[in-house]
Scaffold this motif. Structure first.
Motif, mmCIF file in Angstrom:
data_model
loop_
_atom_site.group_PDB
_atom_site.id
_atom_site.type_symbol
_atom_site.label_atom_id
_atom_site.label_comp_id
_atom_site.label_asym_id
_atom_site.label_seq_id
_atom_site.Cartn_x
_atom_site.Cartn_y
_atom_site.Cartn_z
ATOM 1 N N TRP A 17 -3.645 10.445 -6.848
ATOM 2 C CA TRP A 17 -2.928 10.021 -5.641
ATOM 3 C C TRP A 17 -1.425 10.016 -5.846
ATOM 4 C CZ3 TRP A 17 0.447 6.302 -4.074
ATOM 5 C CH2 TRP A 17 0.579 5.139 -4.836
ATOM 6 N N THR A 18 -0.962 9.683 -7.062
ATOM 7 C CA THR A 18 0.480 9.667 -7.287
ATOM 8 C C THR A 18 1.050 11.067 -7.443
ATOM 9 O OG1 THR A 18 0.221 9.310 -9.681
ATOM 10 C CG2 THR A 18 0.470 7.350 -8.272
ATOM 11 N N SER A 19 0.180 12.060 -7.581
ATOM 12 C CA SER A 19 0.605 13.467 -7.589
ATOM 13 C C SER A 19 0.475 14.081 -6.199
ATOM 14 C CB SER A 19 -0.245 14.270 -8.576
ATOM 15 O OG SER A 19 -0.081 13.777 -9.879
ATOM 16 N N GLY A 20 0.053 13.282 -5.222
ATOM 17 C CA GLY A 20 -0.079 13.758 -3.850
ATOM 18 C C GLY A 20 -1.448 14.286 -3.480
ATOM 19 N N ASP A 21 -2.406 14.262 -4.405
ATOM 20 C CA ASP A 21 -3.750 14.768 -4.125
ATOM 21 C C ASP A 21 -4.660 13.603 -3.721
ATOM 22 O OD1 ASP A 21 -6.122 16.130 -3.932
ATOM 23 O OD2 ASP A 21 -5.982 17.088 -5.915
ATOM 24 N N VAL A 22 -4.443 13.107 -2.514
ATOM 25 C CA VAL A 22 -5.184 11.955 -2.017
ATOM 26 C C VAL A 22 -6.667 12.283 -1.901
ATOM 27 C CG1 VAL A 22 -5.441 10.380 -0.049
ATOM 28 C CG2 VAL A 22 -3.157 10.987 -0.883
ATOM 29 N N GLU A 23 -7.007 13.489 -1.488
ATOM 30 C CA GLU A 23 -8.426 13.853 -1.353
ATOM 31 C C GLU A 23 -9.142 13.820 -2.694
ATOM 32 O OE1 GLU A 23 -10.172 13.857 1.443
ATOM 33 O OE2 GLU A 23 -8.241 13.257 2.260
ATOM 34 N N ARG A 49 -8.083 5.500 2.507
ATOM 35 C CA ARG A 49 -7.464 6.832 2.507
ATOM 36 C C ARG A 49 -6.207 6.824 3.369
ATOM 37 N NH1 ARG A 49 -11.452 9.676 4.236
ATOM 38 N NH2 ARG A 49 -12.079 10.644 2.287
ATOM 39 N N GLU A 50 -6.284 6.214 4.532
ATOM 40 C CA GLU A 50 -5.126 6.150 5.426
ATOM 41 C C GLU A 50 -3.984 5.366 4.785
ATOM 42 O OE1 GLU A 50 -4.006 4.370 9.804
ATOM 43 O OE2 GLU A 50 -6.070 4.985 9.441
ATOM 44 N N PHE A 51 -4.316 4.252 4.128
ATOM 45 C CA PHE A 51 -3.322 3.419 3.466
ATOM 46 C C PHE A 51 -2.624 4.180 2.341
ATOM 47 C CE2 PHE A 51 -2.389 0.146 0.171
ATOM 48 C CZ PHE A 51 -1.475 -0.614 0.873
ATOM 49 N N ILE A 52 -3.404 4.753 1.434
ATOM 50 C CA ILE A 52 -2.844 5.500 0.299
ATOM 51 C C ILE A 52 -2.134 6.766 0.786
ATOM 52 C CG2 ILE A 52 -3.468 6.825 -1.789
ATOM 53 C CD1 ILE A 52 -3.544 3.786 -2.161
ATOM 54 N N PRO A 57 3.156 10.384 0.260
ATOM 55 C CA PRO A 57 4.264 11.324 0.502
ATOM 56 C C PRO A 57 5.644 10.729 0.242
ATOM 57 C CG PRO A 57 2.688 11.402 2.315
ATOM 58 C CD PRO A 57 2.319 10.218 1.454
ATOM 59 N N ALA A 58 5.755 9.408 0.238
ATOM 60 C CA ALA A 58 7.049 8.767 -0.008
ATOM 61 C C ALA A 58 7.420 8.735 -1.491
ATOM 62 C CB ALA A 58 7.038 7.336 0.548
ATOM 63 N N ALA A 76 -6.611 -2.736 -15.223
ATOM 64 C CA ALA A 76 -5.340 -3.112 -14.606
ATOM 65 C C ALA A 76 -4.284 -2.075 -14.953
ATOM 66 C CB ALA A 76 -4.904 -4.487 -15.093
ATOM 67 N N LEU A 77 -3.505 -1.692 -13.965
ATOM 68 C CA LEU A 77 -2.386 -0.775 -14.155
ATOM 69 C C LEU A 77 -1.108 -1.435 -13.669
ATOM 70 C CD1 LEU A 77 -3.751 2.647 -12.815
ATOM 71 C CD2 LEU A 77 -3.742 1.813 -15.172
ATOM 72 N N PHE A 78 -0.034 -1.184 -14.380
ATOM 73 C CA PHE A 78 1.295 -1.651 -14.011
ATOM 74 C C PHE A 78 2.211 -0.437 -14.029
ATOM 75 C CE2 PHE A 78 -1.033 -5.019 -16.007
ATOM 76 C CZ PHE A 78 -0.764 -6.129 -15.233
ATOM 77 N N TYR A 79 3.007 -0.257 -12.958
ATOM 78 C CA TYR A 79 3.832 0.942 -12.863
ATOM 79 C C TYR A 79 4.987 0.726 -11.888
ATOM 80 C CZ TYR A 79 0.721 1.594 -8.841
ATOM 81 O OH TYR A 79 -0.010 1.409 -7.688
ATOM 82 N N TYR A 80 5.959 1.626 -11.947
ATOM 83 C CA TYR A 80 7.076 1.647 -11.009
ATOM 84 C C TYR A 80 6.889 2.850 -10.082
ATOM 85 C CZ TYR A 80 9.631 -1.485 -14.168
ATOM 86 O OH TYR A 80 10.021 -2.537 -14.949
ATOM 87 N N PRO A 81 6.449 2.637 -8.840
ATOM 88 C CA PRO A 81 6.413 3.755 -7.898
ATOM 89 C C PRO A 81 7.838 3.984 -7.380
ATOM 90 C CG PRO A 81 5.397 1.791 -6.936
ATOM 91 C CD PRO A 81 5.874 1.434 -8.303
ATOM 92 N N GLN A 82 8.328 5.181 -7.518
ATOM 93 C CA GLN A 82 9.702 5.481 -7.134
ATOM 94 C C GLN A 82 9.715 6.151 -5.762
ATOM 95 O OE1 GLN A 82 10.518 7.855 -10.542
ATOM 96 N NE2 GLN A 82 10.639 6.083 -11.890
ATOM 97 N N THR A 83 10.588 5.633 -4.892
ATOM 98 C CA THR A 83 10.760 6.169 -3.547
ATOM 99 C C THR A 83 12.253 6.272 -3.276
ATOM 100 O OG1 THR A 83 10.845 4.027 -2.432
ATOM 101 C CG2 THR A 83 8.646 4.971 -2.803
ATOM 102 N N ALA A 84 12.601 6.742 -2.081
ATOM 103 C CA ALA A 84 14.016 6.787 -1.704
ATOM 104 C C ALA A 84 14.609 5.389 -1.654
ATOM 105 C CB ALA A 84 14.178 7.472 -0.354
ATOM 106 N N ALA A 85 13.775 4.376 -1.418
ATOM 107 C CA ALA A 85 14.258 3.004 -1.288
ATOM 108 C C ALA A 85 14.416 2.286 -2.621
ATOM 109 C CB ALA A 85 13.319 2.202 -0.388
ATOM 110 N N THR A 86 13.582 2.613 -3.616
ATOM 111 C CA THR A 86 13.635 1.881 -4.888
ATOM 112 C C THR A 86 12.972 2.668 -6.019
ATOM 113 O OG1 THR A 86 13.153 -0.201 -6.033
ATOM 114 C CG2 THR A 86 11.478 0.599 -4.503
ATOM 115 N N ALA A 87 13.451 2.431 -7.207
ATOM 116 C CA ALA A 87 12.823 2.977 -8.413
ATOM 117 C C ALA A 87 12.529 1.860 -9.401
ATOM 118 C CB ALA A 87 13.731 4.025 -9.060
#
Length: 125
Positions: A17-23, A49-52, A57-58, A76-87
Motif C-alpha cells: 500500500w505504501t508503494s501505491g499498490d492498494v489492490e 480499501r477506500e480509506f487506504i 496517493p498522498a 506492530a509497525l512504526f513509521y513516518y509517512p511522508q506527504t506534502a504536509a509533513t515528513a
C-alpha cells in the motif's frame, strides 16, 4: 508450502500500500477487517480499501522506524509517512493476523499533521 508468518504478511501488506499498490495490499486483508483509526472505525474490506486508497496517493515517501511481532498473530509497525504536509509525524499500527489475513488494525497518527500545509494567511503573516 509453509504459510508466511504474521510479520511477513504485515510487511508485504505495508510495502504494497505504501508503494501505491492498494489492490495487492487488499489481497492480504480479511473481508471482515476492523480498523480503528483516529476519528473513525471501519468495518469490512471495501471501507478499508477506500480509506487506504484515499491516503496512498498522498504519500511522497516513507521512513520505517521499527516493526515488532508479538507471538504468532500480532504485529506492530512504526513509521513516518511522508506527504506534502509533513515528513516528521509518526504513525503506528498494531495488526492482528488470522488465517493468513490481516483481520484487525489499530492505527494511531496525528490527523492534523497530515492536513494541507498552512498558507500565509493561516500563519498570520
Amino acid at each position: 508450502m509453509t504459510q508466511p508468518s504474521a510479520y511477513q504478511i504485515v510487511q508485504d501488506y505495508h510495502h504494497a500500500w505504501t508503494s501505491g499498490d492498494v489492490e495487492r495490499a487488499m489481497t492480504l486483508v480479511a473481508d471482515d477487517i476492523v480498523c480503528r483509526a483516529p476519528g473513525e472505525d471501519l468495518t469490512g474490506k471495501d471501507a478499508y480499501r477506500e480509506f487506504i486508497g484515499g491516503f496512498a496517493p498522498a504519500l511522497t515517501g516513507l521512513t520505517d522506524i521499527a516493526g515488532f511481532a508479538d507471538g504468532e498473530h500480532r504485529v506492530a509497525l512504526f513509521y513516518y509517512p511522508q506527504t506534502a504536509a509533513t515528513a516528521t509525524a509518526p504513525a503506528a499500527e498494531c495488526f492482528t493476523v488470522r488465517d493468513g489475513k490481516i483481520a484487525e488494525s489499530v492505527l494511531v497518527f496525528d490527523r492534523l499533521s497530515f492536513g494541507p500545509p498552512p498558507t500565509h494567511d493561516q500563519e498570520g503573516r
